[in-house]
Scaffold this active site. Structure first.
Site, PDB file in Angstrom:
ATOM      1  CB  SER B  48       2.289   4.772   5.597  1.00  0.00           C
ATOM      2  OG  SER B  48       1.815   4.935   4.292  1.00  0.00           O
ATOM      3  CG  HIS B  52      -0.711  -2.257   8.291  1.00  0.00           C
ATOM      4  ND1 HIS B  52      -1.530  -1.183   8.035  1.00  0.00           N
ATOM      5  CD2 HIS B  52       0.345  -2.136   7.450  1.00  0.00           C
ATOM      6  CE1 HIS B  52      -0.985  -0.447   7.070  1.00  0.00           C
ATOM      7  NE2 HIS B  52       0.157  -1.004   6.705  1.00  0.00           N
ATOM      8  CB  ILE B 342       8.413  -9.520   1.370  1.00  0.00           C
ATOM      9  CG1 ILE B 342       8.798 -11.001   1.237  1.00  0.00           C
ATOM     10  CG2 ILE B 342       8.115  -9.153   2.830  1.00  0.00           C
ATOM     11  CD1 ILE B 342       7.764 -11.991   1.727  1.00  0.00           C
ATOM     12  CD  GLU B 343       1.915  -6.164  -1.321  1.00  0.00           C
ATOM     13  OE1 GLU B 343       1.757  -4.940  -1.287  1.00  0.00           O
ATOM     14  OE2 GLU B 343       1.015  -6.944  -1.651  1.00  0.00           O
ATOM     15  CB  SER B 344       2.021  -3.146   2.589  1.00  0.00           C
ATOM     16  OG  SER B 344       1.292  -2.849   3.740  1.00  0.00           O
ATOM     17  CB  CYS B 408      14.095  21.820  12.347  1.00  0.00           C
ATOM     18  SG  CYS B 408      14.468  23.161  11.219  1.00  0.00           S
ATOM     19  CB  CYS B 443      15.435  24.763   7.945  1.00  0.00           C
ATOM     20  SG  CYS B 443      16.925  24.016   8.608  1.00  0.00           S
TER      21      CYS B 443
END
Lengths: 410, 486
Positions: B48, B52, B342-344, B408, B443
């Protein structure tokens, strides 16, 4: 800041036709801004024939069609800048453009939006599955092949029976690729009948209606797609999934008017066309900003783009000569069987051509234009299909009174 | 055989790159072995992008401690690395009494973790700071923010390279042995020798841990799908909106990006295949439906792309998700630092993790500071983000800044050229995309991808068939349609 009577954004078929018509009407302080290295727009990559039947009475390739306009632009010495990308447009008609020789700012009396359209992508459709290389929109594949001499793939499936998709089916076949089939989610083809014949039937490429891609497979290069049948609500039918190995998926799933600059300029858009709401003069909701061609609504034939841009140019000339235009208070509404109409606003006593598309196939039907519930014009339609645009000319004397118009098919 | 390295980091994701960069602060010969063609093709680039606050993790855990530390230092880091970061805050919205209690607990936990600027706000205040959010109340975390995860990872790697680290892309580790106090690491047929080794392999952490002889870790993948919305939607989302989290899962949220897009997701599905990133239809439908409860602006015409990411989660025998594991097992694998699960919040914690790893080595031998270390890295100046005065000045200096390639995102030829000649030597299409945002707009490269492909061919002296999308076998063209001049 440089001042110009008219700035035309885009040097494709709409922009060039508008510039020439303005010239013929005596408006010479015009500047065309084109982001590509040469004029011509998308027609540069459309090397197939079929352009110009309506306008010139002969069938031309895209580059041949547009070359006629470019030649005239050069002969008349209408000013244009290539390699110049408009990056900003304000509601008060200030235009900012980037070019290698500097950032340019213009104050225009009138601005013509002629940016054309873009292709709907895989992400916009939300096709499920992995995201490998080898999924191209038809226009990208066409540009790779026809402008850059690059071959996008060998074992091809095409999703969507739009015209560019069918044209690419033929083009890729001619260059040695194997085009397995074209799949179309709708129960009827999206493109023109002549393309079904000349691009698919003539090359034994099957067209499967009411089918769509329900999964994309491959973590690096495309390995295959799952195809499913769809029901009348266009929902995939469980149990009908079939896996087809392929290395290339070409998407021809719709065009979207390219209105990012229009949105910046706070131009009101019609959610159905995704182009500007325009009046009988092709003026948008913003005073002095006009639109025509595929930026306004997606056309079937470039000939109609040219015609529309010329009609718009006459509106621009009137705007400049009279310091403004009369208000168009009559709304034109799309009724049963009609998807949209352009323009959306007209006025009494001003001749106008209404462009529209039907929402489904009709045979031996009647198109009716009603005002205050009263039929003011009819046209018999032997056959009408969504792929073909309908143009209905209304004479000045046919539009009187203040009531809104409704266009419908009976 | 290659010369002896002091440290080899396995895995060039955000954490591995942060670790490598921290090591280059000292006089050490550092290498990074990365199995992909670039540094953010897996978890680091598929998330995301949220920095944090540190309130969501059990007090006393490494996750809590390193996240709070990472958050605190992020402004300075973003400035040093010249990366897009916005400390926009975020809200966790709730409606029920139960959710209010849960938020109060979360807040208390956050305060115990050292996270600051957490406040409970009522509906009125919620709508003042985030008008489109749906909820009766919220917890507002002012310190939370969003970062461009691609540029962030790339910047850490580039800065490590500028300070002497060597990156070996396309080098997948297949064996690790130890002889006479030296590790021999086989990667893509080459043998690398090193005194210290760091396992920062992300999704591959279990595999590398096993190769080191530290067995027994059970690592599962938690796959989350996302939908990306058009840049114009960002005006309705000044900060991420989350639901009230459960103990193990943050919930489907909507997140603004540093460029005004909105990302919707993720769900969380346990997976064992760490290479499948497909997004199923029903997940997309579920994401949109679920997130619409907290932010009602999700419309199909705004979809521009979907993607998914997989988090490596270390779980115990009951399936309970564990803390970050950062260990040295001298008894089994001397001089190896082993990172598992080792994640979020790995994105937020990357640099503190790097410092933590370096401190473990520093306990074993004296590290001599590298006097030439320069923490600053200069990013590619983005035309889109400039004022018109700045744009005019840039074009004057470099006419390539006046040639818009990607419409764009308003990316110019100058930016594409700088990206092609990046310090890591990456020249895939996606590599250019991550470095410039070209092809990321509505696009999706419909206008610019051919031009970018042509520029890569020309600048790198490659043939059309040699240009890759992202991975080594992801060819984009078969070659020329026909030879010129025939």
């Amino acid at each position: 800041m440089e001042k110009r009577d008219v700035i035309i954004i885009g040097g494709g078929p709409a922009g060039l036709a508008a510039a020439l018509e303005l010239y013929n009407l005596g408006i010479k302080d015009v500047l065309i801004l084109e982001r590509e290295k040469m004029l011509g727009g998308i027609l540069r990559q459309c090397i197939h024939d079929g352009f110009g039947l309506t306008r010139f009475g002969e069938t031309l390739s895209g580059p041949e069609y547009i070359a006629r306009f470019i030649k005239e632009i050069n002969e008349k010495q209408i000013p244009y800048l290539t390699n110049t990308s408009v990056i900003e447009l304000t509601p008060d008609k200030k235009v900012t453009a980037a070019a290698p020789d500097g950032l340019k700012e213009y104050q225009a009396k009138a601005v013509i939006l002629a940016m054309g359209c873009r292709e709907r992508t895989r992400g916009a459709l939300g096709i499920p599955g992995e995201r490998p290389a080898g999924v191209y929109t038809a226009g990208v594949a066409q540009a790779y092949m026809n402008l850059y001499n690059r071959m996008p793939g060998k074992e091809v499936i095409i999703l969507g029976s739009g015209d560019i998709g069918m044209i690419m089916a033929r083009r890729m076949t001619l260059e040695g690729a194997h085009v397995q089939a074209v799949y179309e989610v709708l129960p009827n083809p999206s493109g023109l009948p002549r393309n079904i014949q000349q691009c698919l039937n003539d090359y034994d490429i099957p067209l499967h209606l009411s089918h769509t891609v329900t999964e994309i497979h491959g973590s690096s290069r495309l390995e295959g797609v799952t195809i499913s049948k769809v029901d009348e609500k266009l929902k995939p039918i469980p149990g009908t999934e079939e896996y087809h190995a392929c290395d290339t998926l070409i998407l021809s799933v719709g065009l979207i008017p390219e209105n990012e600059l229009s949105i910046d300029a706070e131009v009101a858009l019609d959610p159905r066309t995704r182009g500007a709401v325009t009046d009988a003069f092709f003026q948008t909701s913003q005073d002095g900003i006009f639109a025509a061609g595929n930026v306004l609504h997606v056309h079937d034939l470039v000939d109609f783009v040219s015609l529309e841009a010329e009609a718009m140019a006459r509106g621009v000339a009137e705007y400049l000569n009279n310091d403004g235009l009369p208000a168009c208070a009559i709304s034109v509404k799309a009724g049963d069987g009609v998807g949209h109409t352009v323009p959306q606003k007209i006025m009494p006593g001003k001749a106008v051509t209404l462009s529209m598309r039907v929402t489904r196939r009709f045979r031996d039907a009647v198109l009716e234009i009603r005002q205050n519930g009263e039929v003011i014009k009819t046209r018999k339609l032997k056959k009408a299909i969504p792929a073909e645009m309908l143009n209905i000319a209304l004479k000045a004397e046919e539009i009187c009174g203040e009531g809104d118009l409704e266009v419908l098919i009976r | 055989m290659k010369e002896l390295y002091d440290v080899i980091v396995i895995g060039g994701g955000v954490v591995g790159s942060a670790i490598a960069r921290e090591f280059t602060r000292y006089k050490l010969k550092v290498a990074v072995l990365e199995k992909n063609e670039d540094v953010c093709y897996e978890t680091s680039g598929r998330n995301s992008g949220v920095i944090h606050g540190g309130f969501a993790y059990d007090t006393g855990t490494l996750k809590a401690r390193l996240c709070v530390e990472g958050n605190r230092g992020f402004d300075a880091l973003a400035e040093e690395l010249d990366i897009p970061f916005v400390r926009c805050g975020k809200v966790l919205v709730g409606n029920t009494e139960e959710e209010m209690e849960s938020l109060k607990r979360t807040m208390k936990q956050g305060e115990a973790n050292g996270a600051t600027n957490l406040t409970l706000i009522d509906e009125e205040e919620l709508h003042r700071i985030c008008p489109a959010a749906v909820g009766k109340f919220a917890m507002f975390s002012k310190n939370s923010g969003v970062v461009d995860p691609f540029i962030y990872t790339i910047a850490l790697a580039e800065n490590a390279v500028q300070n002497g680290a060597e990156y070996f892309l396309n080098h997948e580790v297949t064996a690790i042995t130890r002889k006479d106090g030296v590790y021999e690491i086989t990667a893509s047929g080459e043998v690398f020798r090193t005194r210290y080794v760091v396992n920062s392999a992300g999704l591959g952490c279990g595999k590398i841990s096993d190769m080191l002889g530290i067995t027994g870790y059970h690592v599962i993948g938690s796959k989350g799908d996302y939908i990306i919305l058009d840049q114009r939607t960002g005006k309705n989302l000044p900060m991420p909106i989350y639901p009230v989290p459960s103990n193990t899962y943050m919930g489907i949220h909507v997140t603004n990006t540093t460029d005004g897009n909105v990302i919707v997701g993720p769900n969380a599905i346990n997976v064992t295949d760490f290479t499948y990133y497909g997004v199923p239809q029903e997940h997309m439908d579920y994401l949109a439906e679920s997130a619409s409860d907290i932010w009602p602006y999700i419309f199909k015409p705004e979809y521009i792309r979907n993607y998914s990411g997989i988090l490596p989660k270390w779980v115990d025998e009951n399936g309970k998700i564990q803390d970050f594991k950062i260990e040295m097992r001298e008894d089994i694998a001397p001089n190896a630092v082993n990172l598992v699960g080792i994640e979020s919040p790995g994105l937020t914690s990357a640099v503190p993790i790097g410092r933590y790893v370096v401190s473990m080595i520093a306990e074993r031998e004296e590290l001599i500071p590298n006097p030439d270390f320069n923490p600053r890295r200069e990013g590619i100046a983005r035309f889109e983000k400039m004022s018109n005065e700045e744009r005019a000045a840039m074009i004057e200096k470099d006419p390539d800044y006046g040639e818009v390639i990607c419409r764009c995102q308003k990316v110019t030829k100058a930016e594409i050229l700088k990206a092609i000649h990046n310090p890591l030597g990456v020249h895939t299409m996606v590599g250019i995309k991550y470095r410039t945002r070209s092809m990321m707009g509505r696009c999706q490269g419909g206008y610019c991808q051919m031009r970018i492909e042509q520029l890569i061919e020309k600048e790198c002296g490659l043939k059309a068939e040699e240009i890759k999308y992202n991975k080594s076998d992801s060819w984009i063209l078969t070659g020329k349609v026909r030879e010129e001049g025939i």
